[in-house]
Design a protein around this motif. Structure first.
Motif, PDB file in Angstrom:
ATOM      1  N   GLU A  22       0.823  -1.215   0.000  1.00 32.21           N
ATOM      2  CA  GLU A  22       0.000   0.000   0.000  1.00 32.21           C
ATOM      3  C   GLU A  22       0.855   1.262   0.000  1.00 32.21           C
ATOM      4  OE1 GLU A  22      -2.671  -0.693   3.337  1.00 32.21           O
ATOM      5  OE2 GLU A  22      -4.117  -1.568   1.944  1.00 32.21           O
ATOM      6  N   TYR A  35       2.730   6.250   1.683  1.00 33.12           N
ATOM      7  CA  TYR A  35       1.782   5.185   1.980  1.00 33.12           C
ATOM      8  C   TYR A  35       0.382   5.712   1.753  1.00 33.12           C
ATOM      9  CZ  TYR A  35       5.663   2.614   3.857  1.00 33.12           C
ATOM     10  OH  TYR A  35       6.848   1.955   3.966  1.00 33.12           O
ATOM     11  N   LYS A  37      -4.008   5.056   2.112  1.00 31.48           N
ATOM     12  CA  LYS A  37      -5.148   4.395   2.733  1.00 31.48           C
ATOM     13  C   LYS A  37      -6.328   4.653   1.816  1.00 31.48           C
ATOM     14  CE  LYS A  37      -3.557   5.046   7.454  1.00 31.48           C
ATOM     15  NZ  LYS A  37      -3.852   5.635   8.759  1.00 31.48           N
ATOM     16  N   LYS A  39      -9.785   4.000   2.244  1.00 32.23           N
ATOM     17  CA  LYS A  39     -10.997   3.675   2.990  1.00 32.23           C
ATOM     18  C   LYS A  39     -12.029   4.756   2.708  1.00 32.23           C
ATOM     19  CE  LYS A  39      -8.474   0.926   6.145  1.00 32.23           C
ATOM     20  NZ  LYS A  39      -8.367   0.283   7.376  1.00 32.23           N
ATOM     21  N   ARG A  42      -9.703   8.741   1.191  1.00 28.62           N
ATOM     22  CA  ARG A  42      -8.494   8.216   0.561  1.00 28.62           C
ATOM     23  C   ARG A  42      -7.359   9.161   0.916  1.00 28.62           C
ATOM     24  NH1 ARG A  42     -12.887   8.426  -2.690  1.00 28.62           N
ATOM     25  NH2 ARG A  42     -13.740   6.391  -3.162  1.00 28.62           N
ATOM     26  N   SER A  86      -6.738   6.187  -7.026  1.00 29.68           N
ATOM     27  CA  SER A  86      -7.728   6.019  -5.957  1.00 29.68           C
ATOM     28  C   SER A  86      -9.175   6.064  -6.441  1.00 29.68           C
ATOM     29  CB  SER A  86      -7.507   7.075  -4.872  1.00 29.68           C
ATOM     30  OG  SER A  86      -7.723   8.360  -5.393  1.00 29.68           O
TER      31      SER A  86
END
Length: 98
Positions: A22, A35, A37, A39, A42, A86
Protein backbone atom coordinates in the motif's frame (compact mmCIF):
# COMPACT_ATOMS: atom_id res chain seq x y z
CA UNK A 1 0.66 -7.44 -9.03
CA UNK A 2 -2.79 -6.60 -10.32
CA UNK A 3 -3.55 -2.94 -11.13
CA UNK A 4 -0.07 -1.57 -10.37
CA UNK A 5 0.69 1.76 -12.04
CA UNK A 6 3.95 3.19 -13.35
CA UNK A 7 4.34 6.83 -14.36
CA UNK A 8 7.18 7.49 -16.79
CA UNK A 9 9.12 10.63 -17.66
CA UNK A 10 10.66 9.87 -21.07
CA UNK A 11 12.53 6.59 -20.40
CA UNK A 12 12.58 6.64 -16.60
CA UNK A 13 9.95 5.54 -14.11
CA UNK A 14 9.17 8.53 -11.89
CA UNK A 15 6.47 7.02 -9.65
CA UNK A 16 5.14 3.49 -9.25
CA UNK A 17 2.66 1.79 -6.97
CA UNK A 18 3.31 -1.20 -4.74
CA UNK A 19 -0.14 -2.55 -3.94
CA UNK A 20 1.15 -5.33 -1.72
CA UNK A 21 2.55 -2.77 0.75
CA UNK A 22 0.00 0.00 0.00
CA UNK A 23 2.50 2.58 -1.12
CA UNK A 24 3.62 4.81 -3.99
CA UNK A 25 7.35 5.14 -4.54
CA UNK A 26 9.19 8.01 -6.19
CA UNK A 27 12.25 6.62 -7.96
CA UNK A 28 15.57 8.19 -8.92
CA UNK A 29 17.67 10.49 -6.80
CA UNK A 30 16.05 11.21 -3.47
CA UNK A 31 13.76 8.17 -3.38
CA UNK A 32 10.57 8.86 -1.43
CA UNK A 33 7.97 6.43 -0.16
CA UNK A 34 4.35 7.45 0.34
CA UNK A 35 1.78 5.19 1.98
CA UNK A 36 -1.88 5.27 1.07
CA UNK A 37 -5.15 4.39 2.73
CA UNK A 38 -8.14 3.73 0.52
CA UNK A 39 -11.00 3.68 2.99
CA UNK A 40 -13.81 6.20 3.49
CA UNK A 41 -11.29 8.99 2.98
CA UNK A 42 -8.49 8.22 0.56
CA UNK A 43 -5.21 9.47 1.95
CA UNK A 44 -1.60 9.67 0.86
CA UNK A 45 0.79 9.86 3.81
CA UNK A 46 4.51 10.43 4.23
CA UNK A 47 6.17 10.08 7.63
CA UNK A 48 2.83 10.36 9.43
CA UNK A 49 1.79 13.55 7.60
CA UNK A 50 -1.33 13.50 5.41
CA UNK A 51 -0.33 14.94 2.04
CA UNK A 52 -3.47 14.25 0.03
CA UNK A 53 -6.94 13.69 1.46
CA UNK A 54 -9.89 12.84 -0.78
CA UNK A 55 -13.36 12.70 0.75
CA UNK A 56 -16.54 11.69 -1.00
CA UNK A 57 -19.94 13.37 -0.67
CA UNK A 58 -22.77 11.25 -2.02
CA UNK A 59 -25.82 13.18 -3.10
CA UNK A 60 -29.24 11.72 -3.69
CA UNK A 61 -30.10 11.41 -7.36
CA UNK A 62 -26.98 13.37 -8.32
CA UNK A 63 -23.40 12.48 -9.08
CA UNK A 64 -20.96 12.07 -6.21
CA UNK A 65 -18.86 15.12 -5.31
CA UNK A 66 -15.23 14.66 -4.31
CA UNK A 67 -13.33 17.08 -2.06
CA UNK A 68 -9.56 17.05 -2.47
CA UNK A 69 -7.03 18.64 -0.13
CA UNK A 70 -3.40 18.61 -1.28
CA UNK A 71 -0.37 19.77 0.69
CA UNK A 72 1.61 22.50 -1.10
CA UNK A 73 4.75 20.33 -1.04
CA UNK A 74 3.27 17.70 -3.39
CA UNK A 75 4.12 17.89 -7.07
CA UNK A 76 1.39 17.73 -9.69
CA UNK A 77 2.44 14.35 -11.10
CA UNK A 78 2.07 12.65 -7.74
CA UNK A 79 -1.31 14.30 -7.21
CA UNK A 80 -2.55 13.15 -10.62
CA UNK A 81 -1.25 9.64 -10.05
CA UNK A 82 -2.97 9.36 -6.69
CA UNK A 83 -6.23 10.79 -8.06
CA UNK A 84 -6.18 8.26 -10.88
CA UNK A 85 -5.12 5.40 -8.64
CA UNK A 86 -7.73 6.02 -5.96
CA UNK A 87 -10.78 6.23 -8.24
CA UNK A 88 -13.42 3.52 -8.31
CA UNK A 89 -12.97 3.19 -12.08
CA UNK A 90 -9.35 2.14 -11.60
CA UNK A 91 -10.13 -0.37 -8.88
CA UNK A 92 -12.94 -1.96 -10.88
CA UNK A 93 -10.54 -3.05 -13.65
CA UNK A 94 -10.55 -6.82 -13.57
CA UNK A 95 -12.66 -6.87 -10.40
CA UNK A 96 -16.23 -6.63 -9.23
CA UNK A 97 -16.22 -2.83 -8.89
CA UNK A 98 -16.42 -2.74 -5.09
Amino acid sequence: MKNDVELFDANTVVYFTDLAKERIIKSGQGVQIYYFKLKKNRQLIEKGKILIDISEEKRRLKETVFHVEVDDSIDDLLTLLFLHFSTKEFHSIGGDGD
